[in-house]
Design a protein around this motif. Structure first.
Motif, PDB file in Angstrom:
ATOM      1  N   VAL B  61      -1.207 -24.960 -14.475  1.00 33.46           N
ATOM      2  CA  VAL B  61      -2.095 -24.506 -15.546  1.00 33.46           C
ATOM      3  C   VAL B  61      -3.435 -24.134 -14.921  1.00 33.46           C
ATOM      4  O   VAL B  61      -3.856 -24.742 -13.938  1.00 33.46           O
ATOM      5  CB  VAL B  61      -2.282 -25.634 -16.592  1.00 33.46           C
ATOM      6  CG1 VAL B  61      -3.521 -25.411 -17.435  1.00 33.46           C
ATOM      7  CG2 VAL B  61      -1.047 -25.756 -17.475  1.00 33.46           C
ATOM      8  N   HIS B  62      -4.052 -23.108 -15.479  1.00 31.18           N
ATOM      9  CA  HIS B  62      -5.390 -22.736 -15.023  1.00 31.18           C
ATOM     10  C   HIS B  62      -6.381 -22.874 -16.167  1.00 31.18           C
ATOM     11  O   HIS B  62      -6.043 -22.599 -17.314  1.00 31.18           O
ATOM     12  CB  HIS B  62      -5.418 -21.294 -14.527  1.00 31.18           C
ATOM     13  CG  HIS B  62      -4.493 -21.045 -13.380  1.00 31.18           C
ATOM     14  ND1 HIS B  62      -4.697 -21.573 -12.127  1.00 31.18           N
ATOM     15  CD2 HIS B  62      -3.351 -20.332 -13.305  1.00 31.18           C
ATOM     16  CE1 HIS B  62      -3.719 -21.171 -11.326  1.00 31.18           C
ATOM     17  NE2 HIS B  62      -2.878 -20.427 -12.014  1.00 31.18           N
ATOM     18  N   ARG B  63      -7.596 -23.251 -15.807  1.00 33.43           N
ATOM     19  CA  ARG B  63      -8.673 -23.288 -16.780  1.00 33.43           C
ATOM     20  C   ARG B  63      -9.447 -21.981 -16.687  1.00 33.43           C
ATOM     21  O   ARG B  63      -9.815 -21.544 -15.589  1.00 33.43           O
ATOM     22  CB  ARG B  63      -9.607 -24.457 -16.473  1.00 33.43           C
ATOM     23  CG  ARG B  63     -10.815 -24.497 -17.345  1.00 33.43           C
ATOM     24  CD  ARG B  63     -11.738 -25.662 -16.995  1.00 33.43           C
ATOM     25  NE  ARG B  63     -13.001 -25.492 -17.674  1.00 33.43           N
ATOM     26  CZ  ARG B  63     -13.214 -25.819 -18.932  1.00 33.43           C
ATOM     27  NH1 ARG B  63     -12.232 -26.373 -19.615  1.00 33.43           N
ATOM     28  NH2 ARG B  63     -14.361 -25.601 -19.498  1.00 33.43           N
ATOM     29  N   ALA B  72      -1.031 -21.205 -19.019  1.00 35.45           N
ATOM     30  CA  ALA B  72       0.025 -21.551 -18.072  1.00 35.45           C
ATOM     31  C   ALA B  72      -0.060 -20.563 -16.923  1.00 35.45           C
ATOM     32  O   ALA B  72      -0.397 -19.399 -17.119  1.00 35.45           O
ATOM     33  CB  ALA B  72       1.380 -21.473 -18.752  1.00 35.45           C
ATOM     34  N   CYS B  73       0.239 -21.021 -15.743  1.00 35.68           N
ATOM     35  CA  CYS B  73       0.204 -20.154 -14.579  1.00 35.68           C
ATOM     36  C   CYS B  73       1.231 -19.041 -14.729  1.00 35.68           C
ATOM     37  O   CYS B  73       2.366 -19.272 -15.129  1.00 35.68           O
ATOM     38  CB  CYS B  73       0.504 -20.960 -13.318  1.00 35.68           C
ATOM     39  SG  CYS B  73       0.514 -19.969 -11.829  1.00 35.68           S
ATOM     40  N   ALA B  74       0.795 -17.815 -14.411  1.00 37.40           N
ATOM     41  CA  ALA B  74       1.689 -16.660 -14.516  1.00 37.40           C
ATOM     42  C   ALA B  74       2.005 -16.141 -13.125  1.00 37.40           C
ATOM     43  O   ALA B  74       2.540 -15.068 -12.941  1.00 37.40           O
ATOM     44  CB  ALA B  74       1.028 -15.562 -15.337  1.00 37.40           C
ATOM     45  N   HIS B  75       1.675 -16.924 -12.156  1.00 41.21           N
ATOM     46  CA  HIS B  75       1.670 -16.551 -10.750  1.00 41.21           C
ATOM     47  C   HIS B  75       2.920 -17.111 -10.123  1.00 41.21           C
ATOM     48  O   HIS B  75       2.967 -17.423  -8.950  1.00 41.21           O
ATOM     49  CB  HIS B  75       0.419 -17.209 -10.138  1.00 41.21           C
ATOM     50  CG  HIS B  75       0.034 -16.732  -8.787  1.00 41.21           C
ATOM     51  ND1 HIS B  75      -0.153 -17.604  -7.745  1.00 41.21           N
ATOM     52  CD2 HIS B  75      -0.226 -15.508  -8.298  1.00 41.21           C
ATOM     53  CE1 HIS B  75      -0.539 -16.929  -6.680  1.00 41.21           C
ATOM     54  NE2 HIS B  75      -0.591 -15.661  -6.987  1.00 41.21           N
ATOM     55  N   ARG B  76       3.898 -17.230 -10.964  1.00 41.86           N
ATOM     56  CA  ARG B  76       5.109 -17.953 -10.675  1.00 41.86           C
ATOM     57  C   ARG B  76       5.557 -18.138  -9.223  1.00 41.86           C
ATOM     58  O   ARG B  76       4.873 -18.759  -8.425  1.00 41.86           O
ATOM     59  CB  ARG B  76       6.250 -17.423 -11.537  1.00 41.86           C
ATOM     60  CG  ARG B  76       6.121 -17.930 -12.953  1.00 41.86           C
ATOM     61  CD  ARG B  76       6.085 -19.406 -12.951  1.00 41.86           C
ATOM     62  NE  ARG B  76       5.316 -20.085 -13.989  1.00 41.86           N
ATOM     63  CZ  ARG B  76       5.308 -19.867 -15.277  1.00 41.86           C
ATOM     64  NH1 ARG B  76       5.989 -18.868 -15.796  1.00 41.86           N
ATOM     65  NH2 ARG B  76       4.612 -20.600 -16.090  1.00 41.86           N
ATOM     66  N   GLY B  86       1.323 -23.371  -5.465  1.00 42.14           N
ATOM     67  CA  GLY B  86       0.208 -23.697  -4.590  1.00 42.14           C
ATOM     68  C   GLY B  86      -0.474 -22.454  -4.071  1.00 42.14           C
ATOM     69  O   GLY B  86      -0.488 -22.190  -2.891  1.00 42.14           O
ATOM     70  N   HIS B  87      -1.064 -21.692  -4.984  1.00 45.29           N
ATOM     71  CA  HIS B  87      -1.629 -20.424  -4.570  1.00 45.29           C
ATOM     72  C   HIS B  87      -3.075 -20.559  -4.129  1.00 45.29           C
ATOM     73  O   HIS B  87      -3.737 -21.530  -4.390  1.00 45.29           O
ATOM     74  CB  HIS B  87      -1.512 -19.408  -5.688  1.00 45.29           C
ATOM     75  CG  HIS B  87      -1.722 -19.987  -7.034  1.00 45.29           C
ATOM     76  ND1 HIS B  87      -0.728 -20.034  -7.957  1.00 45.29           N
ATOM     77  CD2 HIS B  87      -2.784 -20.562  -7.587  1.00 45.29           C
ATOM     78  CE1 HIS B  87      -1.203 -20.595  -9.032  1.00 45.29           C
ATOM     79  NE2 HIS B  87      -2.442 -20.938  -8.839  1.00 45.29           N
ATOM     80  N   GLY B  88      -3.514 -19.504  -3.467  1.00 43.55           N
ATOM     81  CA  GLY B  88      -4.918 -19.432  -3.088  1.00 43.55           C
ATOM     82  C   GLY B  88      -5.730 -19.052  -4.306  1.00 43.55           C
ATOM     83  O   GLY B  88      -5.339 -19.331  -5.431  1.00 43.55           O
ATOM     84  N   MET B 102      -4.298 -11.414 -17.786  1.00 45.84           N
ATOM     85  CA  MET B 102      -3.526 -11.034 -16.607  1.00 45.84           C
ATOM     86  C   MET B 102      -4.002 -11.857 -15.425  1.00 45.84           C
ATOM     87  O   MET B 102      -5.199 -11.871 -15.127  1.00 45.84           O
ATOM     88  CB  MET B 102      -3.710  -9.544 -16.306  1.00 45.84           C
ATOM     89  CG  MET B 102      -2.795  -8.661 -17.131  1.00 45.84           C
ATOM     90  SD  MET B 102      -3.216  -6.899 -16.912  1.00 45.84           S
ATOM     91  CE  MET B 102      -4.681  -6.798 -17.938  1.00 45.84           C
ATOM     92  N   GLU B 103      -3.095 -12.539 -14.772  1.00 48.84           N
ATOM     93  CA  GLU B 103      -3.443 -13.337 -13.598  1.00 48.84           C
ATOM     94  C   GLU B 103      -3.017 -12.565 -12.370  1.00 48.84           C
ATOM     95  O   GLU B 103      -1.901 -12.067 -12.309  1.00 48.84           O
ATOM     96  CB  GLU B 103      -2.710 -14.689 -13.665  1.00 48.84           C
ATOM     97  CG  GLU B 103      -2.949 -15.555 -12.443  1.00 48.84           C
ATOM     98  CD  GLU B 103      -2.235 -16.912 -12.538  1.00 48.84           C
ATOM     99  OE1 GLU B 103      -1.807 -17.304 -13.640  1.00 48.84           O
ATOM    100  OE2 GLU B 103      -2.102 -17.567 -11.482  1.00 48.84           O
ATOM    101  N   PHE B 104      -3.907 -12.465 -11.400  1.00 50.04           N
ATOM    102  CA  PHE B 104      -3.517 -11.770 -10.177  1.00 50.04           C
ATOM    103  C   PHE B 104      -4.222 -12.373  -8.970  1.00 50.04           C
ATOM    104  O   PHE B 104      -5.202 -13.103  -9.086  1.00 50.04           O
ATOM    105  CB  PHE B 104      -3.799 -10.267 -10.278  1.00 50.04           C
ATOM    106  CG  PHE B 104      -5.253  -9.901 -10.407  1.00 50.04           C
ATOM    107  CD1 PHE B 104      -5.903  -9.989 -11.632  1.00 50.04           C
ATOM    108  CD2 PHE B 104      -5.977  -9.468  -9.303  1.00 50.04           C
ATOM    109  CE1 PHE B 104      -7.242  -9.644 -11.767  1.00 50.04           C
ATOM    110  CE2 PHE B 104      -7.318  -9.113  -9.421  1.00 50.04           C
ATOM    111  CZ  PHE B 104      -7.951  -9.204 -10.655  1.00 50.04           C
TER     112      PHE B 104
HETATM  113 ZN   LIG Z   1      -1.439 -19.314 -11.179  1.00 48.70          ZN
END
Ligand SMILES: [Zn+2]
Ligand SMILES: [Zn+2]
Ligand SMILES: [Zn+2]
Ligand SMILES: [Zn+2]
Lengths: 140, 140
Positions: B61-63, B72-76, B86-88, B102-104
């Motif tokens: 999850v991201h704030r 919810a994280c979309a950076h699957r 565990g992304h940067g 949009m998450e990128f």
């Molecule tokens: Zn994410």
DNA sequence: GCAATTGATGTAATAACATTACATTTCAAA
DNA sequence: TTTGAAATGTAATGTTATTACATCAATTGC
């Protein structure tokens, strides 16, 4: 896209709020500012928020979203993107130990995010970049 | 610097909170999540905040700082910088009309900010990048 | 099995941040 | 000098987040 805004003469409340922020080493919350200005007749949060809204609009103050706090602009005279306070996207490095804030502008980052937006058809209105961490002194 | 974190099996509350967020089209505030979970026995904000803390720690999850809300994280699955969740540093484009997010991840931006930090001796712990504006559909 | 520890949960109260609503004042333009 | 826009004062309320403390559940070591 973040068009420069003229900054007319400040009102009394705007001046009071700006001066408090400008003299502060660290970012301040609206309520902390309120407390500092009780002696000058401030009684309610709205007096602070209204001044902050205008100062932000003028580009003289920035809101730090990750802190719910405000800082006076440190991006003083001109710069690459727009003159005076009318700057483009600005970024902040915030020390979580000493609360020092460094404000900077990075052309490459700005353009790169702009390119991403363009590629997605996204029209940016305001961009927030905040790096939390430890400043050189505190990390030592 | 944003080291990947293992995501163990979720507890009951964590699962409930994550599922609500994951099914949502738009970011949700902690209190909105609370309301959605009253039927499941949630009664107090802390139940939500505790779950959100863990889910954020797990990278699920991201704030969104500029919204005081969560997604919810979309950076699957995987990506260039670290596997799984565990992304940067990740960036968000947030539509102020339809609330779509949009998450990128942008390598160039990440490295550029990293270089700036290095040049200043600043040790980043968490970086926030949020672009507010209008998505392609809403801008049309 | 049975403490002891640890992590998760439940609940209430409170703190911190921000806005709405409405009345009043200031001040410059018409 | 009217009048309209912007600024101000004040109270009440809304929204977001944390502190404090009690209880419960799973794990570990004996
Ligand atoms: Zn994410
Ligand atoms: Zn600035
Ligand atoms: Zn520091
Ligand atoms: Zn949209």
């Amino acid at each position: 896209m973040n068009a420069p805004v003229s900054s007319p003469a400040l009102t009394k409340n705007q001046t009071l709020v700006f001066d408090v922020l400008d003299r502060s080493e660290a970012p301040m919350s609206a309520y902390t500012i309120l407390d500092k200005l009780r002696d000058h007749g401030f009684r309610a949060p709205l007096q602070v928020y209204r001044a902050l809204d205008k100062l932000t609009e003028f580009g003289m103050v920035h809101r730090l979203e990750s802190l719910n706090a405000f800082v006076a602009c440190a991006h003083r005279e001109s710069s690459c993107c727009g003159a005076g306070h009318g700057h483009g996207t600005v970024a902040f490095a915030i020390c979580e130990s000493c609360s020092q804030v460094m404000e900077f502008h990075d052309h490459a980052v700005d353009h790169r995010l702009g390119d991403w937006a363009k590629s997605k058809g996204f029209k940016p209105s305001k961009t927030t970049i905040e790096i939390r961490g430890l400043c050189q002194t505190c990390a030592a």
